[in-house]
Structures are given as structure tokens and as C-alpha cells.
Design an enzyme around this catalytic site. Structure first.
Site, short mmCIF file in Angstrom:
data_model
loop_
_atom_site.label_atom_id
_atom_site.label_comp_id
_atom_site.label_asym_id
_atom_site.label_seq_id
_atom_site.Cartn_x
_atom_site.Cartn_y
_atom_site.Cartn_z
N HIS A 294 54.37 70.04 37.01
CA HIS A 294 53.97 71.04 36.09
C HIS A 294 54.32 72.34 36.26
O HIS A 294 54.78 72.84 37.04
CB HIS A 294 52.16 70.92 36.10
CG HIS A 294 51.76 71.31 37.46
ND1 HIS A 294 51.70 70.71 38.59
CD2 HIS A 294 51.24 72.47 37.69
CE1 HIS A 294 51.00 71.16 39.57
NE2 HIS A 294 50.82 72.26 38.98
N ARG B 97 40.22 74.90 39.69
CA ARG B 97 41.25 73.79 40.04
C ARG B 97 40.59 73.34 41.11
O ARG B 97 40.44 73.80 42.12
CB ARG B 97 42.38 74.38 40.46
CG ARG B 97 43.58 73.46 40.50
CD ARG B 97 44.91 73.86 40.58
NE ARG B 97 45.33 73.81 42.21
CZ ARG B 97 46.53 74.00 42.81
NH1 ARG B 97 47.44 74.57 41.95
NH2 ARG B 97 46.64 73.96 43.91
N HIS C 221 57.07 72.84 39.31
CA HIS C 221 56.66 72.62 40.84
C HIS C 221 55.62 71.45 40.78
O HIS C 221 55.05 71.08 40.12
CB HIS C 221 56.09 73.77 41.46
CG HIS C 221 54.59 74.18 40.83
ND1 HIS C 221 54.40 74.91 39.80
CD2 HIS C 221 53.56 73.89 41.42
CE1 HIS C 221 53.38 74.89 39.42
NE2 HIS C 221 52.85 74.57 40.75
N ASP D 26 52.43 70.56 43.37
CA ASP D 26 51.50 71.41 44.42
C ASP D 26 51.74 70.73 45.88
O ASP D 26 51.61 69.31 46.01
CB ASP D 26 50.02 71.36 44.06
CG ASP D 26 49.85 72.11 42.66
OD1 ASP D 26 50.70 72.93 42.14
OD2 ASP D 26 48.79 71.44 41.99
#
Ligand code: SIN
Length: 282
Positions: free
Chosen positions: A254, A269, A99, A101
């Protein structure tokens, strides 16, 4: 001093390792060098950093505004840092499929700085793919076809309330009522930093081509997903203590590999705001 000058080495056909560099000492000149490298490489890998959450935030803020992901649990006392956590008794990891983000947002996030906090002894690597190299590897006829298309992206089927959402995700993903938006983006974008052309569809969030049914879209999307994940466009990153990956959502995908059951993996993150995406022309 060695730890104060960023050195770069290629990670693969894309991506760069940044070595001999302590992020907490970054000057404006270093940030400018890092920005050039980021624009060219699509993902930077830092190693052996000893960053406090404050230093992680400070470094991120030097690149732009922080985007607070509305679905992820956050680190206690740090609402701008999302937690990517898997406990030994949990089966499902976050990000365990290809995917990019936030493609479901009207203005998708620039990228994320993912910092390793607790790593499994074995496993827990992350795969990256270059959507720029993958675009460049297509035939001229396919490039022209794709440059005329847009695609619809959504968060509903991933973050929205649904009966099959496993119970163990409830401590890590929330705010499901906010998974309402769909967004339409060009299939080939002009990368906002490098100006290169990049494929902007992904298996996580893309539903279909705009104006096409899901059934009509499926074969071409399937081809593109297989193409982007060819070995020559991908890289497997093995994490070490204090490792940080900073990826660009507009140039890479990623995939967090879920091969460490019974062990804990905890990452912090920080995601940065992006800008509207433009179709590549010509
Ligand atoms: C993510 O998809 O943001 C998580 C990636 C990882 O944990 O390696």
C-alpha cells in the site's frame, strides 16, 4: 435486515468492497464469510462504519491477536490503536511510499485495519498493489529464479535514529532505539491463508537479496517494483466517512498519497499478528 448481511463486489482485479454491513453486528458466521473473502481478495474495504475505538478493537480481536507497532504514536487511552496522523501544518505523511508493513520482523504482521477518523476534503487516497497477481504475471523462468531467493528486510533506515529524520516526525514516530532488527524472508512465499504464491519484497523495507550485495540486488529489485506497480495490479482507494480498509501484508502493498497539504487526515490503525512465512515450493 440489509445492514446485517455482508455483500461483496470486486474493487479491481483484487480487493473487495463489503457493503450493506455494519461491522459492529458481525456474528461468527459473518466473520467466517469475511475471512474467506479476505483470503481470496487480499484487501477488504468497508464503508460508512460508525465504530467506537472499543468496537474497532473488538472486531480486530475476532481475527487474532493484536500486534502493537513499536514505532507509531498511539491513540490516547488506546495503546493498541496506532495513529496515522497528518496535521495541516505538517508536510510529511506516514506510509507515503510503496511498502508492506512489518516485513522487517521475523514474523511479519498479518495485516492492518485502517479506519478513517478525519479525512481531507480532497485527496488522501491510498493505493494498493497485489503481489499475488504480480507474481502470476511473471514468466516461468523469472518465477523459478525468484523462488530460489530470499531477501533481507530492515526497519533501521526508516524508523532508526538518523540525522535526516525530519523534526516534524518526532510526535508521530518514536522508540527509534528499537529499530535494530533485520529479517530474512523468501522472495516468493506461499500465502498462509490462500496457499497462493506471492512476491515478498518491497521498496520500503527490503535491502537486498540474501547473499547478494545491495548493488547486485538493485536491478532485479527495481524490475520487480516496477512490475508490481503496473496499473493492472494496482487499485486506488478513495476514502469516505467511516471507511475501513483491512489489508493483508502478505498479499498486497500500500501507499498513502500525500496530496492534501494544509488539511488534516487522521486514521486509526490496528495491526494483527501474523505467522512465520514459508517459501513457495514447486
Ligand atoms: C499506512 O501505511 O499504514 C498508512 C496508509 C494510509 O494512511 O493510507
Amino acid at each position: 435486515m440489509a445492514k446485517e448481511i455482508p455483500k461483496f463486489s470486486p474493487a479491481a482485479g483484487f480487493g473487495k468492497n463489503v457493503t450493506d454491513f455494519d461491522l459492529s453486528t458481525a456474528t461468527d458466521a459473518h466473520i467466517s464469510t469475511l475471512k474467506d473473502a479476505f483470503s481470496e481478495a487480499g484487501v477488504l474495504f468497508f464503508h460508512g462504519q460508525e465504530l467506537s475505538p472499543e468496537q474497532h478493537l473488538e472486531f480486530a480481536e475476532r481475527w487474532g491477536q493484536i500486534n502493537v507497532n513499536r514505532f507509531f504514536a498511539t491513540v490516547a487511552d488506546y495503546p493498541k490503536i496506532a495513529e496515522v496522523r497528518k496535521e495541516p501544518d505538517q508536510q510529511i505523511n506516514i506510509g507515503g511510499g510503496w511498502h508492506t508493513d512489518h516485513s522487517y520482523d521475523e514474523i511479519p504482521a498479518l495485516g492492518s485495519m485502517l479506519l478513517a477518523r478525519e479525512l481531507p476534503q480532497v485527496g488522501g487516497d491510498t493505493l494498493f498493489a497485489s503481489t499475488v497477481l504480480a507474481y502470476e504475471g511473471l514468466s516461468s523462468a523469472m518465477k523459478e529464479t525468484l523462488e530460489r531467493l530470499s531477501a533481507v528486510h530492515s526497519s533501521r533506515h526508516v524508523f532508526g535514529a538518523r540525522p535526516e529524520m525530519p523534526g516534524e516526525m518526532s510526535s508521530r514516530i518514536g522508540n527509534q532505539e528499537a529499530a535494530l532488527q533485520d529479517a530474512v524472508h523468501p522472495v516468493v512465499i506461499e500465502h498462509p491463508l490462500s496457499g497462493k504464491k506471492s512476491l515478498y519484497v518491497n521498496p520500503g523495507f527490503t535491502l537486498r537479496f540474501d547473499g547478494w550485495t545491495a548493488e547486485e540486488s538493485e536491478p532485479l529489485l527495481k524490475f520487480l517494483y516496477g512490475h508490481i506497480t503496473r496499473p493492472e495490479y494496482t487499485y486506488r482507494h478513495r476514502w469516505g466517512d467511516g471507511g475501513m480498509a483491512f489489508w493483508d501484508n502478505r498479499a498486497t502493498w500500500h501507499f498513502a498519497i500525500n496530496d492534501y497539504h494544509g488539511q488534516k487526515r487522521l486514521m486509526h490503525r490496528i495491526t494483527l499478528e501474523g505467522e512465520p512465512l514459508r517459501a513457495a515450493v514447486g
